[in-house]
Design an enzyme around this catalytic site. Sequence first.
Site, PDB file in Angstrom:
ATOM      1  N   GLU A 277       0.877  -1.364  -0.049  1.00  0.00           N
ATOM      2  CA  GLU A 277      -0.033  -0.061   0.065  1.00  0.00           C
ATOM      3  C   GLU A 277       0.975   1.326  -0.087  1.00  0.00           C
ATOM      4  O   GLU A 277       0.532   2.170  -0.693  1.00  0.00           O
ATOM      5  CB  GLU A 277      -0.816  -0.137   1.215  1.00  0.00           C
ATOM      6  CG  GLU A 277      -1.941  -1.232   1.348  1.00  0.00           C
ATOM      7  CD  GLU A 277      -2.871  -0.993  -0.046  1.00  0.00           C
ATOM      8  OE1 GLU A 277      -2.924  -0.256  -0.532  1.00  0.00           O
ATOM      9  OE2 GLU A 277      -3.161  -2.384  -0.417  1.00  0.00           O
ATOM     10  N   ASP A 358       3.657  -4.344  -5.770  1.00  0.00           N
ATOM     11  CA  ASP A 358       4.423  -5.533  -5.354  1.00  0.00           C
ATOM     12  C   ASP A 358       5.849  -5.251  -5.253  1.00  0.00           C
ATOM     13  O   ASP A 358       6.657  -5.802  -4.531  1.00  0.00           O
ATOM     14  CB  ASP A 358       4.095  -6.798  -6.262  1.00  0.00           C
ATOM     15  CG  ASP A 358       2.669  -7.149  -6.075  1.00  0.00           C
ATOM     16  OD1 ASP A 358       1.870  -6.811  -4.936  1.00  0.00           O
ATOM     17  OD2 ASP A 358       2.159  -7.798  -6.804  1.00  0.00           O
TER      18      ASP A 358
HETATM   19 ZN   LIG Z   1      -2.562  -2.756  -4.511  1.00  0.00          ZN
END
Ligand SMILES: [Zn+2]
Length: 414
Positions: A277, A358
């Site tokens: 996030e 990611d």
């Molecule tokens: Zn995401």
Amino acid sequence: MTGNEFLYIILALTGLGFLIDQVIDYLNIKYLKEELPGELANIYEESKYQKSIQYQRANARFGFITSLMSFTASFGLLAFGGFGWIHRLLATYVTSTSWLPLVFFGALFITSDILTTPFQWYNTFRLEARYGFNKTTLRTFIFDKLKGYGLGVLLGGPLLALFIFLLNQMGKDFWWIFWLAMTAFSLFMNVFYSSLILPIFNKLTPLQDGNLKSSIEEYARKVDFPLTNILVMDGSRRSSKSNAFFSGFGKQKKVVLFDTLIEKHSTDELVSVLAHEVGHYKKQHILGGFLLSTVQTGLMLFLMQFIIFNEELSFALGGTEYAIHLNLIAFAILYGPISTILGLIGNYISRKNEYEADAYATRTFGGEPLQSALKKLSVHNLSNLMPHPWYVFFNFSHPPLLQRLKAIDRIQNL
Ligand SMILES: [Zn+2]
């Protein structure tokens, strides 16, 4: 173009849209493998995998029935001039041209909500419940509806009224004035969503002191991410499915973790989800998403000015006179193909952003905990891990799990 010609285009677009959706859904469901695919062997257990297939099929059947119903209703209303008939009916009671569009859309909204409520009820209390996801009580279900109505009246009502007012008073200039207003409104909503709207539906509490909080703080110091707001949301009030998300800009920015996420994951896994996030924020994805939707709204309003005052659109929908609300419905359908293409572009960008977030989490915290968190999430949510590529292209805002795991592997092996 005459009203009839517009009507044929509108009917064709409605039919085509429905057909494309059904073909893609069908391809996706046919793509499911009965036997556990080798790639998923270390992710799904056999019994869980079978359950996920049943869940996907049940969802697809339910989706087909609801979209068939709504397609039949809208196609029928369009083909037989139903919207024009509703307009005439309401116009005998409401004579003000400022109020009529509001009453018209209000009546359509209430009617469609009454018709769809039994389906929402079935989805929550039967389908989701059968697979152990539902935690919603009837009380929460009813109050959610009432709160939704309240928000619709308080937020949607004034916006629609302003839009109609500008259309009636400003002529073609309505588009950029309303665009400015919409941009201000959506900026406000983006900044204050988690402090104003979310608390109406959920309880948000600051993350308590402890191992998780100190691990998160340690990570945040490392990546220089000022974090004053990590909130835990009672997602378990509605579903056992879990999630995390980022909201707001600047001082108002907040990370929201579902209580159901915290329950099922280790500290390292949770920090890696938070790192993902934070990645969205650091890579400017939140701002990018806001700018993209602002440009899209502007484009739609800009195109609207060329056609929205054409009375033939009202005739196409069965009206016998120019009515702004009939024209708006016609425009929404004619704009459908452009909106679909913009949606595809939006999904493509969103999938790319997921890879970037990611990658950020992998570099700054580690790939393994993230991979393990993503696997757990997918399995618990009974996700379809091998969707048809076309289905992904049309509908997925996130890349499928296997691709994400592979991408994380590649970064780790660099
Ligand atoms: Zn995401």
